[in-house]
Write a protein that holds these residues in place. Sequence first.
Motif, PDB file in Angstrom:
ATOM      1  N   HIS A  79       0.893  -1.270   0.018  1.00 40.41           N
ATOM      2  CA  HIS A  79      -0.175  -0.257   0.360  1.00 40.41           C
ATOM      3  C   HIS A  79       0.928   1.305   0.138  1.00 40.41           C
ATOM      4  CE1 HIS A  79      -3.010  -3.671   1.854  1.00 40.41           C
ATOM      5  NE2 HIS A  79      -3.561  -2.927   0.759  1.00 40.41           N
ATOM      6  N   GLY A  80       1.695   1.232  -0.846  1.00 33.63           N
ATOM      7  CA  GLY A  80       2.893   2.157  -0.850  1.00 33.63           C
ATOM      8  C   GLY A  80       3.647   2.856   0.021  1.00 33.63           C
ATOM      9  N   GLU A  81       3.561   1.838   1.713  1.00 33.02           N
ATOM     10  CA  GLU A  81       3.949   2.133   2.543  1.00 33.02           C
ATOM     11  C   GLU A  81       5.057   1.042   2.854  1.00 33.02           C
ATOM     12  OE1 GLU A  81       4.011   5.227   4.195  1.00 33.02           O
ATOM     13  OE2 GLU A  81       2.169   5.616   4.118  1.00 33.02           O
ATOM     14  N   SER A  99       3.453   4.514   8.371  1.00 35.24           N
ATOM     15  CA  SER A  99       2.434   5.007   8.261  1.00 35.24           C
ATOM     16  C   SER A  99       3.127   6.527   8.185  1.00 35.24           C
ATOM     17  CB  SER A  99       1.138   5.672   9.048  1.00 35.24           C
ATOM     18  OG  SER A  99       0.001   6.207   8.756  1.00 35.24           O
ATOM     19  N   ASP A 100       2.842   7.073   6.583  1.00 29.06           N
ATOM     20  CA  ASP A 100       3.949   7.946   6.318  1.00 29.06           C
ATOM     21  C   ASP A 100       2.890   9.253   6.100  1.00 29.06           C
ATOM     22  OD1 ASP A 100       5.833   9.966   5.473  1.00 29.06           O
ATOM     23  OD2 ASP A 100       6.665   8.902   5.023  1.00 29.06           O
ATOM     24  N   HIS A 101       2.436   9.571   6.860  1.00 27.56           N
ATOM     25  CA  HIS A 101       1.083  11.009   5.786  1.00 27.56           C
ATOM     26  C   HIS A 101       0.462  10.343   5.524  1.00 27.56           C
ATOM     27  CE1 HIS A 101       5.020  12.541   7.304  1.00 27.56           C
ATOM     28  NE2 HIS A 101       4.468  13.641   8.107  1.00 27.56           N
ATOM     29  N   HIS A 102       0.099   8.985   5.003  1.00 26.07           N
ATOM     30  CA  HIS A 102      -0.892   8.693   4.478  1.00 26.07           C
ATOM     31  C   HIS A 102      -2.106   8.641   4.492  1.00 26.07           C
ATOM     32  CE1 HIS A 102      -2.625   5.798   0.808  1.00 26.07           C
ATOM     33  NE2 HIS A 102      -3.369   5.169   1.981  1.00 26.07           N
ATOM     34  N   HIS A 103      -2.849   8.919   5.870  1.00 23.27           N
ATOM     35  CA  HIS A 103      -4.059   8.917   6.568  1.00 23.27           C
ATOM     36  C   HIS A 103      -4.461  10.507   6.774  1.00 23.27           C
ATOM     37  CE1 HIS A 103      -5.272   4.905   4.802  1.00 23.27           C
ATOM     38  NE2 HIS A 103      -4.128   4.690   5.411  1.00 23.27           N
ATOM     39  N   ASP A 104      -3.264  10.864   7.295  1.00 26.45           N
ATOM     40  CA  ASP A 104      -2.990  12.345   8.345  1.00 26.45           C
ATOM     41  C   ASP A 104      -1.824  12.403   8.176  1.00 26.45           C
ATOM     42  OD1 ASP A 104      -1.533  10.946   9.573  1.00 26.45           O
ATOM     43  OD2 ASP A 104      -2.849  10.364  11.249  1.00 26.45           O
ATOM     44  N   ASP A 105      -1.886  13.793   8.733  1.00 29.20           N
ATOM     45  CA  ASP A 105      -0.110  14.341   8.639  1.00 29.20           C
ATOM     46  C   ASP A 105       0.966  13.862   9.228  1.00 29.20           C
ATOM     47  OD1 ASP A 105      -1.263  16.277  10.639  1.00 29.20           O
ATOM     48  OD2 ASP A 105      -0.748  17.899   9.788  1.00 29.20           O
ATOM     49  N   ARG A 106       0.197  12.784   9.267  1.00 30.04           N
ATOM     50  CA  ARG A 106       1.708  12.141  10.817  1.00 30.04           C
ATOM     51  C   ARG A 106       2.741  11.067  10.866  1.00 30.04           C
ATOM     52  NH1 ARG A 106      -0.191  13.328  16.511  1.00 30.04           N
ATOM     53  NH2 ARG A 106       1.839  13.293  16.695  1.00 30.04           N
ATOM     54  N   LEU A 107       3.251  11.553  11.371  1.00 27.78           N
ATOM     55  CA  LEU A 107       4.609   9.878  10.755  1.00 27.78           C
ATOM     56  C   LEU A 107       4.253   9.280  11.663  1.00 27.78           C
ATOM     57  CD1 LEU A 107       6.586   8.600   9.564  1.00 27.78           C
ATOM     58  CD2 LEU A 107       7.928   9.759  10.877  1.00 27.78           C
ATOM     59  N   GLY A 108       3.662   7.807  11.471  1.00 27.52           N
ATOM     60  CA  GLY A 108       3.372   7.064  12.536  1.00 27.52           C
ATOM     61  C   GLY A 108       4.166   5.347  11.961  1.00 27.52           C
ATOM     62  N   PHE A 109       3.297   4.535  12.955  1.00 24.41           N
ATOM     63  CA  PHE A 109       2.989   3.151  12.338  1.00 24.41           C
ATOM     64  C   PHE A 109       1.918   2.459  12.957  1.00 24.41           C
ATOM     65  CE2 PHE A 109       6.037   2.032  16.039  1.00 24.41           C
ATOM     66  CZ  PHE A 109       5.541   1.534  16.872  1.00 24.41           C
ATOM     67  N   TRP A 110       1.731   1.478  12.514  1.00 21.50           N
ATOM     68  CA  TRP A 110       0.915   0.224  13.039  1.00 21.50           C
ATOM     69  C   TRP A 110       1.536  -0.935  13.608  1.00 21.50           C
ATOM     70  CZ3 TRP A 110      -3.351   1.180   8.195  1.00 21.50           C
ATOM     71  CH2 TRP A 110      -3.385   2.233   8.521  1.00 21.50           C
ATOM     72  N   CYS A 111       0.715  -1.457  14.316  1.00 21.21           N
ATOM     73  CA  CYS A 111       1.284  -2.598  14.774  1.00 21.21           C
ATOM     74  C   CYS A 111       0.428  -3.740  15.470  1.00 21.21           C
ATOM     75  CB  CYS A 111       2.429  -2.652  15.957  1.00 21.21           C
ATOM     76  SG  CYS A 111       2.117  -1.902  17.095  1.00 21.21           S
ATOM     77  N   ALA A 112       0.125  -5.217  14.746  1.00 24.67           N
ATOM     78  CA  ALA A 112      -0.078  -5.633  15.796  1.00 24.67           C
ATOM     79  C   ALA A 112      -0.155  -5.524  17.276  1.00 24.67           C
ATOM     80  CB  ALA A 112      -0.066  -7.048  15.176  1.00 24.67           C
ATOM     81  N   ALA A 113      -1.329  -5.958  18.198  1.00 22.82           N
ATOM     82  CA  ALA A 113      -1.023  -5.931  20.182  1.00 22.82           C
ATOM     83  C   ALA A 113      -1.206  -6.672  21.108  1.00 22.82           C
ATOM     84  CB  ALA A 113      -1.016  -4.136  19.390  1.00 22.82           C
ATOM     85  N   PRO A 114      -0.720  -6.948  21.675  1.00 20.87           N
ATOM     86  CA  PRO A 114      -1.845  -7.446  22.409  1.00 20.87           C
ATOM     87  C   PRO A 114      -3.939  -7.597  22.903  1.00 20.87           C
ATOM     88  CG  PRO A 114      -0.131  -6.956  23.906  1.00 20.87           C
ATOM     89  CD  PRO A 114      -0.041  -6.647  22.043  1.00 20.87           C
ATOM     90  N   GLY A 115      -4.313  -8.244  23.239  1.00 19.21           N
ATOM     91  CA  GLY A 115      -5.747  -7.560  23.926  1.00 19.21           C
ATOM     92  C   GLY A 115      -5.563  -6.299  25.217  1.00 19.21           C
ATOM     93  N   GLY A 116      -6.228  -5.618  24.736  1.00 18.69           N
ATOM     94  CA  GLY A 116      -6.233  -4.369  26.018  1.00 18.69           C
ATOM     95  C   GLY A 116      -4.878  -3.866  25.651  1.00 18.69           C
ATOM     96  N   ALA A 117      -4.554  -3.962  24.765  1.00 20.72           N
ATOM     97  CA  ALA A 117      -2.930  -2.536  24.493  1.00 20.72           C
ATOM     98  C   ALA A 117      -3.727  -1.153  24.037  1.00 20.72           C
ATOM     99  CB  ALA A 117      -1.901  -3.617  24.324  1.00 20.72           C
ATOM    100  N   GLN A 118      -4.316  -1.579  22.997  1.00 21.66           N
ATOM    101  CA  GLN A 118      -4.765  -0.490  21.823  1.00 21.66           C
ATOM    102  C   GLN A 118      -5.517   0.466  23.069  1.00 21.66           C
ATOM    103  OE1 GLN A 118      -8.863  -0.455  19.586  1.00 21.66           O
ATOM    104  NE2 GLN A 118      -7.255  -0.540  18.440  1.00 21.66           N
ATOM    105  N   GLU A 119      -6.643   0.321  23.889  1.00 18.00           N
ATOM    106  CA  GLU A 119      -7.645   0.499  24.860  1.00 18.00           C
ATOM    107  C   GLU A 119      -7.183   1.047  25.818  1.00 18.00           C
ATOM    108  OE1 GLU A 119      -8.193  -2.116  23.859  1.00 18.00           O
ATOM    109  OE2 GLU A 119      -9.459  -2.075  22.535  1.00 18.00           O
ATOM    110  N   ARG A 120      -5.479   0.273  26.504  1.00 14.66           N
ATOM    111  CA  ARG A 120      -5.334   1.490  27.447  1.00 14.66           C
ATOM    112  C   ARG A 120      -3.940   2.216  27.066  1.00 14.66           C
ATOM    113  NH1 ARG A 120      -0.116  -0.293  29.204  1.00 14.66           N
ATOM    114  NH2 ARG A 120       0.289  -1.954  27.909  1.00 14.66           N
ATOM    115  N   LEU A 121      -3.204   1.898  26.338  1.00 13.42           N
ATOM    116  CA  LEU A 121      -2.641   3.017  25.685  1.00 13.42           C
ATOM    117  C   LEU A 121      -2.828   4.350  24.749  1.00 13.42           C
ATOM    118  CD1 LEU A 121       0.684   0.177  23.883  1.00 13.42           C
ATOM    119  CD2 LEU A 121       0.957   2.168  26.377  1.00 13.42           C
TER     120      LEU A 121
END
Length: 119
Positions: A28-30, A48-70
């Motif tokens: 997907h270009g990244e 995720s290099d400014h593809h969906h917004d103007d921010r530089l970041g990354f997406w990663c698999a995460a254990p259950g509950g980690a996304q909500e907590r962080l």
Amino acid sequence: MPGTARGPVDRLRALCLALPEVEERVSHGEPTWFAGSGRRARVFVMLSDHHHDDRLGFWCAAPGGAQERLVAEAPDRYFRPPYVGHRGWLGVYLDGPAPDWARIEDLVADAHALVGPGG
């Protein structure tokens, strides 16, 4: 080279590629990192290099509950990414205040363990 500053994408790449059975491909270009081999290789981190917004970041698999907590703990650093957020994946901003590279290393290792060989 020791003492040479590396950009956040280079640091993320080095963390991903240091893990066993990892391959980098463009998806997907990244830059995207796959764990495993052949047809069994699965994405565990994607840039995720400014593809969906103007921010530089990354997406990663995460254990259950980690996304909500962080995300609740530090919404200026973590987010629920589009497309994969509903599966518990975590978004991490690499721009803004200095990233916590020790935590990022842990997140990348966790993502690899979840989807990589034996995960």
